[in-house]
Every structure is written in structure tokens, then in C-alpha cells.
Design a protein around this motif. Structure first.
Motif, mmCIF file in Angstrom:
data_model
loop_
_atom_site.group_PDB
_atom_site.id
_atom_site.type_symbol
_atom_site.label_atom_id
_atom_site.label_comp_id
_atom_site.label_asym_id
_atom_site.label_seq_id
_atom_site.Cartn_x
_atom_site.Cartn_y
_atom_site.Cartn_z
ATOM 1 N N HIS A 83 -45.652 -43.960 -66.997
ATOM 2 C CA HIS A 83 -46.044 -45.248 -66.411
ATOM 3 C C HIS A 83 -47.356 -45.122 -65.636
ATOM 4 O O HIS A 83 -48.145 -46.068 -65.597
ATOM 5 N N LEU A 84 -47.588 -43.961 -65.018
ATOM 6 C CA LEU A 84 -48.865 -43.754 -64.335
ATOM 7 C C LEU A 84 -50.018 -43.772 -65.333
ATOM 8 O O LEU A 84 -51.065 -44.389 -65.083
ATOM 9 N N PHE A 85 -49.840 -43.100 -66.469
ATOM 10 C CA PHE A 85 -50.896 -43.080 -67.482
ATOM 11 C C PHE A 85 -51.196 -44.493 -67.995
ATOM 12 O O PHE A 85 -52.352 -44.859 -68.191
ATOM 13 N N MET A 86 -50.162 -45.294 -68.205
ATOM 14 C CA MET A 86 -50.385 -46.666 -68.667
ATOM 15 C C MET A 86 -51.073 -47.495 -67.590
ATOM 16 O O MET A 86 -51.975 -48.296 -67.882
ATOM 17 N N THR A 87 -50.674 -47.312 -66.342
ATOM 18 C CA THR A 87 -51.324 -48.023 -65.242
ATOM 19 C C THR A 87 -52.797 -47.657 -65.150
ATOM 20 O O THR A 87 -53.665 -48.534 -65.013
ATOM 21 N N ALA A 88 -53.090 -46.361 -65.232
ATOM 22 C CA ALA A 88 -54.481 -45.909 -65.173
ATOM 23 C C ALA A 88 -55.279 -46.452 -66.354
ATOM 24 O O ALA A 88 -56.434 -46.853 -66.205
ATOM 25 N N PHE A 89 -54.663 -46.472 -67.535
ATOM 26 C CA PHE A 89 -55.355 -46.986 -68.721
ATOM 27 C C PHE A 89 -55.719 -48.456 -68.547
ATOM 28 O O PHE A 89 -56.864 -48.858 -68.780
ATOM 29 N N LEU A 90 -54.775 -49.275 -68.137
ATOM 30 C CA LEU A 90 -55.035 -50.707 -67.991
ATOM 31 C C LEU A 90 -56.069 -50.981 -66.900
ATOM 32 O O LEU A 90 -56.970 -51.810 -67.076
ATOM 33 N N SER A 91 -55.950 -50.274 -65.776
ATOM 34 C CA SER A 91 -56.895 -50.481 -64.679
ATOM 35 C C SER A 91 -58.310 -50.061 -65.073
ATOM 36 O O SER A 91 -59.285 -50.787 -64.825
ATOM 37 N N CYS A 92 -58.430 -48.890 -65.693
ATOM 38 C CA CYS A 92 -59.752 -48.403 -66.104
ATOM 39 C C CYS A 92 -60.324 -49.240 -67.248
ATOM 40 O O CYS A 92 -61.540 -49.449 -67.314
ATOM 41 N N PHE A 93 -59.471 -49.723 -68.137
ATOM 42 C CA PHE A 93 -59.925 -50.585 -69.225
ATOM 43 C C PHE A 93 -60.624 -51.819 -68.670
ATOM 44 O O PHE A 93 -61.701 -52.207 -69.135
ATOM 45 N N SER A 94 -60.023 -52.451 -67.663
ATOM 46 C CA SER A 94 -60.620 -53.656 -67.085
ATOM 47 C C SER A 94 -61.934 -53.346 -66.375
ATOM 48 O O SER A 94 -62.860 -54.163 -66.390
ATOM 49 N N ALA A 95 -62.028 -52.161 -65.773
ATOM 50 C CA ALA A 95 -63.254 -51.804 -65.055
ATOM 51 C C ALA A 95 -64.376 -51.411 -66.005
ATOM 52 O O ALA A 95 -65.538 -51.788 -65.802
ATOM 53 N N PHE A 96 -64.048 -50.672 -67.067
ATOM 54 C CA PHE A 96 -65.085 -50.136 -67.947
ATOM 55 C C PHE A 96 -65.653 -51.171 -68.913
ATOM 56 O O PHE A 96 -66.808 -51.063 -69.325
ATOM 57 N N MET A 97 -64.878 -52.155 -69.292
ATOM 58 C CA MET A 97 -65.351 -53.073 -70.318
ATOM 59 C C MET A 97 -66.494 -53.965 -69.829
ATOM 60 O O MET A 97 -67.211 -54.548 -70.638
#
Length: 442
Positions: free
Chosen positions: A10-24
Motif C-alpha cells: 500500500h505504501l508503494f501504491m501511495t507513493a506511485f499515485l502521489s509522485c504520478f500527480s507531481a511529475f506529470m
């Protein structure tokens, strides 16, 4: 293959979603800044200075806040402290999702600066402490590599999305993903309170700050003082060396990022799409490196050697950027990041192994805070260099001079990394005792 603990999944998914929104949104920011500050121009010193000032202010705030965030996460839990930066990061995205006009850009600029002073780097800092809570020392280097690989995957997906979306849609979807990341984290991520597991991990490294002399009075026991940071650096020579390498590495990386897009815009007229292509190549290379190569190489060559390898190739790819003579050269330079990306996960793991289980937030916060010093130094140094050597009044013709200076900083970090001799972990990785915390081999 061993099972990943539910908390880490769940941490990996949280990090993925958060970073996805920041990087795009990153590929579009340069064009939006130039359009708001200097409409119709490919070169603009004011835009460069505005970006540099923002980075310096954010770095100053992070220098103070990161140790506090790490310390508070040790006391109140990782999940509780993750909520604050993830919630606040939504608001700047909403502004540009509504409009990218001049006044909305300045509103975004001010709000983003203020929020990032408190939140920039917090998610990564707390996430790494969470990983350290749940992974034994002997596997921590690979685990940090996997965490960085998840971030690189989000980097690729975010930039790939930006490549095919309009600017307005990019910010709207980024804001939506930031909200989704917050909801997912609050719903699924279990709490991780280190103090509840201190006795269970007594075999790991003792807390350095716990062994240090106590201060007779402290106004707020949860507020880390400057003496606490100095204590960490004095007590462990390995942490001191890792901190020096971290600062030099971040000076180089931030200097590169502060200069590269404006250099490519001026030299080859790159736009949002070319920036996204370049970042996708670097992100794919980084994800392959961290998810596939790093778990294989850490046990074989060790984190210290892998750190030096990463820093050497980091300087090489910066030097190649600085002498780019054709539009395809930056794409080749981006490919070298498959070997350059090892540095920070190795550094974080080396520092993590010197600290007890109830101080992981403190050490990650202190390292992040010291790295934020680069956010102050780099913009003050590289913004004038970039503006000067991209202008018609440059002392000599070398448009990539500021990127070359960043490469020199990375080379200094490489030289310093050769002196790191981290002691071996005190615990062994027994499958009988650590199976519930094991990380799969990728």
C-alpha cells in the motif's frame, strides 16, 4: 518469491499515485512560466531567476522542516504525518487546473512556494522511514532501490501522460490523482509506529541519539534542535560522510534541473513534448536500474561501491548534456541514467543502517534537511550562470557551462564517496525471524 508485506504494498501504491500527480506537470511548467512572464520568447532571464528564487526559498524551508517531520513521524506515526503534505499539495494543482493565465500563474507560484517549504520531500522522507520500519537491515538497500524504482515508474507514467494530454487536462488529472492518492493512503495504508516495535528489533543498531548525553531542558521534546543534527553527524562518521555526499549530489542534481530545460529551450527549441520524451527515457532507464539491476547488484558489489559507480556515471551524463551539439545528444545522455540512478538509494540505506529502529524518521529527516541545503545554494549559483551563458553577453560561448559546473559537483561527490567505509550490519537476515518483513527479489 517471498510475499511483500501488505503495508509496503500500500505504501508503494501511495507513493506511485502521489509522485504520478507531481511529475506529470513538470514538462508543462517551463512553457507556462515563459508564457506568463515573457510571452512569445524562448529565452527569458526573469523566468530563470523566478525559478531559482522559488527553489532557494523552498530549500530554506525544507532545511528547517525536514528534521522536524522525520522526528514527529517517529512519535506520531508515518501515516499521520503523510496526510499533511499529501493534502496540501492538492491546492496549487487546482489553481493551474482552472486557468494558466498570468495572474493565476503568480497565485500558483506563491502558493506552491509556501506549501513546498513545508511539504517538499516530506513524502519521500516518511516513506523511506516506513520502509526501514518494515525491512531488516540486510535487505534495506534493495528495498530502498525498489522504492526509488516505484518513484521512477511514476515519473515515466506521469511524463508519458503529459506527452499526450493538453496542458489544461494535464493539471486537471494531476489534481485528481493527488486527491486519489490521499484517499487511498487514508483508506488502505496501515500505521507504522516504531516505538511499538523497539523491543522486537533490539538486535538492530542501537539509537545514536538515545546514547547521546541528554540536554537538561528542551522547550519541545519533539522539536529536533540543531544539536540533535550535529549529534548524528558527530556520533557516526559514516553518516557524516553520507551527508557530505548527499549535499554535493543534490547540488549537482538541482543545478542540472535548474539549467537543463532552459538550455534545451534556447539551443534546440524544445517544448513540452520534447521535455516529456526526454524525461520518459530517463525515467524508464531509472526504473529498470532500480527495480531490476539494483536488487541484483547490491548483494554482489555492496552499497558503497554501487554508490561510487552511480556518482561517476551521474557526472558523465551531466558533462554530456553540457556539450550537446545536436538535438539527439540529450536523449543519449538520458540513457546513461540507468547507471547514474544508484546513488541516492544507496546513500539512504547506508545512513539507515547506522541508526536504531526508533530513530529512522530522525535520520531520514536530517539527511533530507541537509540535502535541502542544496536547494538554497544551487539556485543562487546556477540561475545567474544559466542566464549569463544563455545570453548574448556571455564571457565566452559555452551555453551549457552551468551544466558542466553541475557535473563537477557530481565528480566531487564521487571522490568523497570513495572514502565511505560503512560498518557491517549487526543483525542477520534469518528467514525464520524476518519472514514477515521480507522483500521479494525483483
Amino acid at each position: 518469491m517471498e510475499k511483500v508485506p501488505a503495508g509496503l504494498s500500500h505504501l508503494f501504491m501511495t507513493a506511485f499515485l502521489s509522485c504520478f500527480s507531481a511529475f506529470m506537470v513538470i514538462p508543462a511548467i517551463t512553457d507556462i512560466t515563459l508564457a506568463a512572464v515573457c510571452p512569445g520568447q524562448d529565452e527569458c532571464s526573469l523566468a530563470i531567476y523566478l525559478t531559482g528564487i522559488q527553489q532557494a526559498i523552498i530549500g530554506l524551508g525544507s532545511l528547517v522542516v525536514m528534521p522536524l517531520v522525520g522526528n514527529l513521524s517517529d512519535t506520531y506515526g508515518r501515516k499521520s504525518m503523510l496526510t499533511i503534505p499529501m493534502a496540501l499539495s492538492i491546492f496549487p494543482l487546482v489553481i493551474l487546473a482552472y486557468s494558466r493565465s498570468k495572474y493565476y500563474f503568480y497565485a500558483y507560484y506563491i502558493l506552491r512556494t509556501l506549501i513546498a517549504m513545508v511539504c517538499d520531500g516530506s513524502v519521500q522522507c516518511i516513506a523511506l522511514a516506513y520502509v526501514a520500519d518494515n525491512v531488516p537491515e540486510c535487505r534495506r538497500g534493495s528495498a530502498f532501490g525498489v522504492m526509488s524504482g516505484i518513484v521512477s515508474t511514476a515519473f515515466v507514467c506521469g511524463n508519458l501522460s503529459a506527452r499526450f494530454l493538453s496542458t489544461a487536462s494535464t493539471f486537471q488529472i494531476a489534481a485528481l490523482m493527488a486527491v486519489l492518492a490521499l484517499i487511498y493512503m487514508k483508506t488502505f495504508l496501515p500505521e507504522s509506529l516504531v516505538k511499538d516495535r523497539t523491543s522486537a528489533k533490539a538486535t538492530e543498531t542501537d539509537g545514536l541519539l538515545e546514547k547521546a548525553p541528554k540536554k537538561p531542558f528542551q522547550f519541545c521534546k519533539n522539536l529536533p534542535s540543531f544539536n540533535d543534527v550535529l549529534c548524528l553527524l558527530r556520533t557516526s562518521p559514516t553518516i557524516l560522510q553520507a551527508a557530505i555526499v548527499s549535499v554535493l549530489t543534490n547540488v549537482a542534481e538541482i543545478g542540472l534541473h535548474a539549467s537543463l530545460f532552459y538550455f534545451l529551450k534556447a539551443q534546440f527549441h524544445f517544448d513540452k513534448n520534447q521535455f516529456a520524451d526526454l524525461m520518459i527515457i530517463g525515467g524508464v532507464a531509472g526504473a529498470i536500474s532500480q527495480l531490476v539491476l539494483m536488487p541484483l547488484l547490491v548483494p554482489a558489489v555492496g552499497e558503497e561501491r554501487l554508490l561510487s559507480i552511480g556518482l561517476f556515471f551521474s557526472s558523465v551524463h551531466m558533462f554530456l548534456y553540457s556539450v550537446a551539439w545536436a538535438f539527439w545528444v540529450p536523449y543519449v545522455a538520458a540513457l546513461i541514467s540507468v547507471l547514474a540512478i544508484f546513488a541516492m538509494p544507496c546513500l539512504r540505506s547506508i545512513a539507515s543502517k547506522q541508526i536504531g529502529p526508533n530513530e529512522q524518521g530522525k535520520v531520514q529527516g536530517c539527511i533530507s534537511g541537509l540535502c535541502s541545503f542544496a536547494n538554497i545554494v544551487s539556485p543562487l549559483a546556477f540561475s545567474p550562470l544559466t542566464a549569463t551563458f544563455l545570453s548574448d553577453d556571455a564571457p565566452f560561448h559555452y551555453p551549457g557551462f552551468s551544466i558542466m559546473v553541475a557535473g563537477l559537483a557530481a565528480m566531487l561527490a564521487f571522490v568523497q564517496s570513495m572514502t565511505i567505509r560503512a560498518p557491517q550490519p549487526t543483525n542477520t537476515c534469518s528467514l525464520n525471524t524476518q519472514n514477515s518483513e521480507a522483500l521479494p527479489q525483483v
